[in-house]
Design an enzyme around this catalytic site. Sequence first.
Site, short mmCIF file in Angstrom:
data_model
loop_
_atom_site.label_atom_id
_atom_site.label_comp_id
_atom_site.label_asym_id
_atom_site.label_seq_id
_atom_site.Cartn_x
_atom_site.Cartn_y
_atom_site.Cartn_z
CG PHE A 141 -2.39 -0.06 0.86
CD1 PHE A 141 -2.94 -1.21 0.33
CD2 PHE A 141 -3.21 1.05 1.03
CE1 PHE A 141 -4.28 -1.26 -0.01
CE2 PHE A 141 -4.55 1.00 0.70
CZ PHE A 141 -5.10 -0.15 0.18
CD GLN A 254 -5.77 10.17 2.62
OE1 GLN A 254 -6.52 9.25 2.85
NE2 GLN A 254 -4.49 10.14 2.96
CG HIS A 256 -8.32 7.50 -2.33
ND1 HIS A 256 -8.02 6.94 -3.55
CD2 HIS A 256 -8.10 6.54 -1.40
CE1 HIS A 256 -7.63 5.67 -3.35
NE2 HIS A 256 -7.67 5.41 -2.07
CG LEU A 266 -12.04 3.74 -2.31
CD1 LEU A 266 -10.97 4.81 -2.39
CD2 LEU A 266 -12.14 3.22 -0.89
CD GLU A 269 -2.98 3.67 -1.20
OE1 GLU A 269 -3.69 4.61 -0.80
OE2 GLU A 269 -1.86 3.44 -0.74
NE ARG A 300 -5.10 6.18 0.39
CZ ARG A 300 -5.96 5.56 1.19
NH1 ARG A 300 -6.60 6.24 2.13
NH2 ARG A 300 -6.17 4.27 1.07
CG HIS A 367 -10.61 8.63 0.94
ND1 HIS A 367 -11.63 7.78 0.61
CD2 HIS A 367 -9.68 7.88 1.58
CE1 HIS A 367 -11.34 6.55 1.04
NE2 HIS A 367 -10.17 6.59 1.66
NE ARG A 409 -7.12 7.38 6.60
CZ ARG A 409 -7.28 6.45 5.67
NH1 ARG A 409 -6.52 5.38 5.63
NH2 ARG A 409 -8.22 6.58 4.73
#
Lengths: 600, 271
Positions: A141, A254, A256, A266, A269, A300, A367, A409
């Site tokens: 990730f 954030q 994304h 979404l 990721e 991100r 996000h 994050r």
Amino acid sequence: MAPSDAITHDVIVVGAGLAGTWAAMSAMEAGVQDVGVLSKLHPLRSHSGAAQGGIAAALNNVRPVAGTGPRGPLEQIPPDAEPIDSWELHMFDTIKGSDWLGDQDAIEIMVKDAIDIVYAYEHMGCVFSRTPDGRIAQRRFGGHSTPRANYAADWTGHVLLHTIHEQALKHGVKFYSEWFALDLIVEDRVCKGVVAMNIQTGEIVTMRAKAVMFGTGGYGRAWKITSNATANTGDGVAIAYNAGIPLMDMEFVQFHPTGLYRHGILMSEACRGEGGYLLNNAGERFMERYAPDKMELAPRDLVSRSEQREIDEGRGVEEDGQGIYLDLRHLGRDKIMERLPQVRDIALKFVGVDIIDGLCPIQPTAHYSMGGIPADADGQVIADAEGTPVIGLYAAGECACISVHGANRLGTNSLLDASVFGRRAGLAIAAFIKGGAALQPIEGDPTAPARQRIARLMSDPPGSKGESWAALARALKETMTANAGIFRDEVRLKTALADIHALQERFERARVMDRSKRFNTDVLGAIETENLLIFSEVIAVSALERTESRGAHARTDYPKRDDENWLKHTLAHKTPDGPALSYKGVTIDWEKYPPQERKY
Amino acid sequence: MATNGSVPTVTIRIQRFNPDVDKKPYLQEFQVKAPPGKTILDALHEIKEEQDGSVTFRRSCRHAICGSCAMNVNGKHMLVCDAPLREHLDRKGVLTLRPLAYLPIIKDLVVDRSSFWEQYQRVKPWLIPPENIPEKEFRMSPAEVAALRDAEHCIMCGACYSSCQVIALTKQYIGPHALLKAFLRVLDPRDSAPAARLADLDRGDGVYRCHTIFNCIDACPKGLNPTEAIETLRKLVIKRQAFEAARAERQRRLDQPIEVVGEAPALSGGE
């Protein structure tokens, strides 16, 4: 005294996602008898269930095949081999991801607890994907230096949410499904309960408790393109602020990198974790220019900014040039069907692209809310920079700011944060209750302000026509997207603030069309819009004041991080003149993890 | 489907009912534009926000994972959030929305799913783990996980339940959703009480009540197959003692690595 019709519990939890449900379940497991959980949705509809890619923990189940590079294939770690991962490495990645704004003591707790909590989920029956020898499968990730995203296909949040909900039922947690919190009853830094509406009947009730815990989720619905559910209107954050609780680091939101084009939904990721590319209109893997080492698996904030720069400089795709292509074709059908079945379905249904053989248009999407209600690592809500507790009030998950994510994050750290700190809050609440906490006397009728608000929404407006809350919400989303989005500057943030003030004023004239009591989602929409307007002002003011760029807060007029002046958390208190800002130091281990330049 | 320029306007008929004021449900017509890519949920939002704020429905995630927005669209139960408006019009170009069938109506398209959730709870949806919990994870093979895939993916939307002809007759029947959940627990090698669970399903309103009409399969927005799970449970009900013995045997190795035959496949990543 409190109204005689008050509902009473030892503990009331607001929100039934991972954080709230963990808190409720853990408190009961630790011996609390009487826990009630309110949710404006049925608990299994909570947005935790929409998380896709995984939950981070250094389990050391898989490693990259030797000699294949940072994007090569993975294999299970043989039993006798050296571990490649550790909580220390997870901690460093999280600190770096946070752009050094995360509190390192809280991060340490989270990454250490991570290992235990993932095994706890597994022991409770969560169906994770597996390695060939039967361990929990892990994938790469963004921003994580090892593959430590523990996953269940691409519906990890869904299986975690169902698992913890089942456990809460097993432990006898009482759920108030479709109850909407309206106010928090706090006097002299002591929390006494909440005011809530039973959506089905429209009844407004005082709910008294020795302890109240908020796990109310994030605030992504203030932007036009968002991955967030319609429920994510930051209600808990706004309610806390109205009750005199400060909000922390609200400017950090954030975006994304892979929201489905035009829909914002979404696209996990995990698409990039499994090896996906991002392409501009020339077919270039443009991340080479921005993060030559990590490429698409940079964190991100960086990837979203890179995409936006490509778009702004005319290298976007689709008719309006506002898209970027996500290319998964080289993964092959088998891997896509096994590991990314949900995102394949989403792309097929919403944009008519089969990711097995087609390029999927995506764009950055609002996000995750790094900011929120300030709390310590036991979920104890604090009232100021000195850490003065609000007795009996706890928060965890996305609505809270503990702060483990700082300015940005990392993916898979949110399911982790909600679980770890939800559980810790539940245990702290149990200790508080068993330590002799009592119900607090409540003067007058705490439901009166909420009743007045709703009565006004249902009354006929004076003079001309009332305002439509939906139109106000749309206008807010427009200005937040244009002026408080991925890139910000003084002019744009001032525009956003002026727009928000005008919309707040217009909201005074907002009226609903549905005047009935029963299941009135028109009233709900209006109150949610009011909540959006309340916290959006805090975001704009906090962002305007922070004259630096850090993590997800990117000021084009102050493009550099400024540790000398801004290595600190923002606290915004409600005053009659708008948010008043103060600041709180960041907990840093200067020996081990001093601030560094953040490069990927 | 009337056209206005290139974007057609379509009629949506919504069943309205507020039990506090209406004697019985009635249909109300609305007109909305139907550009490509617009979902039925988008249309409902537009109607609520711009035409009639009292139109009431549930929704949240917008991408078919939360299970809120299941309803009846031209006679078929589905989630409206991922249903393209233009693909679901009837032959006259009209869309008729009604609440999920066989459940009490709270208001308009919002139903009371109490019986649905009661059955879900009745099958004890939580895992009943073995006595000995390993320090790390229980070992499960990828094949054992794959067998649970349908059941773990269920989002509890109720589309199957409201399409089931048995549910139409009796709410005593456990129902396809809860039987799929029971299947998840019975088939999970970590569950220690499959025989007790199967005994609980061995009743008139349990697995034998399914008439294999397959409506649940047609209705499921996630493409799951509750009927097949119920069939499996039926077979296991009969041999539940042997199944439990096999489970006990399997559980003795739950902390042991799964033996991999041949070369282990690559896991993830890899360009």
